[in-house]
Scaffold this motif. Sequence first.
Motif, PDB file in Angstrom:
ATOM      1  N   SER A 267       0.811  -1.216   0.000  1.00 11.60           N
ATOM      2  CA  SER A 267       0.000   0.000   0.000  1.00 11.60           C
ATOM      3  C   SER A 267       0.843   1.264   0.000  1.00 11.60           C
ATOM      4  CB  SER A 267      -0.936   0.002   1.218  1.00 11.60           C
ATOM      5  OG  SER A 267      -0.195  -0.141   2.416  1.00 11.60           O
ATOM      6  N   THR A 268       2.134   1.126  -0.249  1.00 14.97           N
ATOM      7  CA  THR A 268       3.014   2.289  -0.324  1.00 14.97           C
ATOM      8  C   THR A 268       2.542   3.232  -1.424  1.00 14.97           C
ATOM      9  OG1 THR A 268       4.921   1.035   0.468  1.00 14.97           O
ATOM     10  CG2 THR A 268       5.390   3.028  -0.769  1.00 14.97           C
ATOM     11  N   ILE A 290      -3.675  -1.674  -2.953  1.00 16.66           N
ATOM     12  CA  ILE A 290      -2.620  -1.249  -3.882  1.00 16.66           C
ATOM     13  C   ILE A 290      -3.030   0.050  -4.579  1.00 16.66           C
ATOM     14  CG2 ILE A 290      -1.484  -1.840  -6.068  1.00 16.66           C
ATOM     15  CD1 ILE A 290      -1.474  -4.750  -5.126  1.00 16.66           C
ATOM     16  N   ARG A 291      -2.104   1.015  -4.554  1.00 14.17           N
ATOM     17  CA  ARG A 291      -2.364   2.322  -5.180  1.00 14.17           C
ATOM     18  C   ARG A 291      -1.481   2.548  -6.410  1.00 14.17           C
ATOM     19  NH1 ARG A 291      -1.884   6.319  -0.140  1.00 14.17           N
ATOM     20  NH2 ARG A 291      -0.411   4.738   0.622  1.00 14.17           N
ATOM     21  N   PRO A 305      -4.378 -15.051 -10.269  1.00 15.25           N
ATOM     22  CA  PRO A 305      -5.198 -14.668 -11.425  1.00 15.25           C
ATOM     23  C   PRO A 305      -6.442 -13.866 -11.050  1.00 15.25           C
ATOM     24  CG  PRO A 305      -4.459 -16.934 -11.655  1.00 15.25           C
ATOM     25  CD  PRO A 305      -4.050 -16.497 -10.278  1.00 15.25           C
ATOM     26  N   GLU A 306      -7.118 -14.260  -9.974  1.00 18.43           N
ATOM     27  CA  GLU A 306      -8.327 -13.547  -9.561  1.00 18.43           C
ATOM     28  C   GLU A 306      -7.996 -12.116  -9.132  1.00 18.43           C
ATOM     29  OE1 GLU A 306      -8.648 -17.909  -8.974  1.00 18.43           O
ATOM     30  OE2 GLU A 306      -7.226 -16.368  -8.307  1.00 18.43           O
ATOM     31  N   ALA A 307      -6.846 -11.955  -8.476  1.00 18.50           N
ATOM     32  CA  ALA A 307      -6.413 -10.617  -8.079  1.00 18.50           C
ATOM     33  C   ALA A 307      -6.068  -9.772  -9.299  1.00 18.50           C
ATOM     34  CB  ALA A 307      -5.212 -10.718  -7.137  1.00 18.50           C
ATOM     35  N   ARG A 314      -9.625  -1.936 -12.284  1.00 17.23           N
ATOM     36  CA  ARG A 314      -9.453  -0.563 -11.786  1.00 17.23           C
ATOM     37  C   ARG A 314      -8.195   0.103 -12.337  1.00 17.23           C
ATOM     38  NH1 ARG A 314      -6.591  -0.308  -6.860  1.00 17.23           N
ATOM     39  NH2 ARG A 314      -6.072  -2.308  -5.896  1.00 17.23           N
ATOM     40  N   GLY A 315      -7.725  -0.391 -13.489  1.00 19.49           N
ATOM     41  CA  GLY A 315      -6.707   0.315 -14.239  1.00 19.49           C
ATOM     42  C   GLY A 315      -5.270   0.062 -13.845  1.00 19.49           C
TER      43      GLY A 315
END
Length: 396
Positions: A267-268, A290-291, A305-307, A314-315
Motif C-alpha cells: 500500500s506504499t 494497492i495504489r 489470477p483472480e487478483a 481498476r486500471g
Amino acid sequence: MTAPGDAPLITLTWTDHVTGRQGHLVVDRLVRGVSSGGLRMREGCTVEEVAGLARGMTMKEALHYDPEGRYIPLGGAKGGIDCDPRDPEAYGVLVRYLRAVRPYVESVWATGEDLGLSQDVVDRAMAEAGLVSSIQAVYPLLDDEAAARRRLVDAFAVEVDGIGLDELAGGCGVAESVLAALDREGVPYAGTRVAVQGLGTMGGATARFLARAGLTVVAVADVKGTIADPRGLDVDALLAARDAYGTVDRGALRPTDRELDADAWLSTDAEVLVPAAVSYAIDTDNQAGIRARWIVEAANMPVLPEAEQLLAARGVTVLPDVVVNSGTNAWWWWTLFGDIGPDPDEAFTHIRRSMRTLIDRTLARAEADGSTPREAAHAIVADRLPVIAERYGRYR
C-alpha cells in the motif's frame, strides 16, 4: 501441436528417505531434447506450483526465440523442494534430491539457482551428487563446448560494484521492463516512486538499476518487514547490508528510514510495485490496498489470477513474469551459445535491447487485442511454439 496449457511431458515427485521431505520435477516441453528451468527450495513448495513454473519457462524460452540468434530456445522445466533453505537439513536434502534426479540433469534438464538457492550452493551440491554441471544436458547442443563453458565461467566471475554479473542480469531486465512501460506512457523517471518486495538477487539488482535510472525507491521489504522513506531510500547502503538471503541488517538504517510491517510495501504511495520474492504475494484481499499504476512481476507467479482481474478492472497494469523476469534465463544462454561475451557492458546492452523489444511487443499486442499484457504474452507464445516445433521437433 501443443499449447502451453497442455499437460506437461514429465511430472515426478521424490520423497527423501532421511527427512520425509518431498521434491518435484516437471518437464513441460522439450526442444531439441532439452528443457531449461531453475531449482527452487522453499517450505510448502508443491508439484502444482512447480508445474506452473515449468509452463512459464516454456513461455519464456519461446518469447526469446530469434531465428537469427545462436541461442535456440529450449523447452521449459522446473524443480522444487519442499524445505526451508535455512533448515540445517536443507543441504543434505538438496544433494539427495539431485542424486535421485541425476539422469534428468544429465540428459534433459538444464537448471540453476532459483528462489532459496544460490548458484554456488547448487554447483556445490551438483558436484557432491556426482554431476558435471547443472547445465550439462545442453552441452551436446554446443558447437564448441570448451569455449562455451569458458565463456560462462568467465561471465560468472565478473563483478560490477562488488555484485556478480549473474546477479545483476535479471534485475537489469526487470528494470528495463519498468522503464519501457514508463516510456510508452510518457512518464518521466524523476519523481516516479517504486516499492520492491524482496531484496535478494532479483529484487536487489532491480532496485539498483531503477535507482541509477533516476527513479525513487521508497520502500523495500524482506522477511523482517518493510523499510520505507517517502523521500527515497539509500539503495546502495541497503544492498551492502544484506545477508545471503536478502535480509537487511537494521543497524544500517538511517534515522529517516521507517520500519513497517511486512505487507506495508503493497500500500506504499508509489507508481510502481515490484514483487520480487515469493509466489502468490498478491491476492484478492490485499490487492484492494494497492495504489500503484504498474505491478512488474520480478518474482514467478506473485499475482493470483483472480487478483489480477480485479486490478485490471481498476486500471492497474500487471507486467507478467514470463516477460519481465525472462532476462536471467536468456542471459545464461546468450552467453553460453555465444550471442554475447563475458562483458558486463555487452551483457547489459543486449539485455536492455531485448527486454525493451519484448515489452513493447507485448504491450502493443495487448492494445491491439484489447487484452491484458499476460494474455498478449500468451498469444505471442501460441504463435511461436508451432514455429519452433516445426523447425526443431517436439522431442529430438
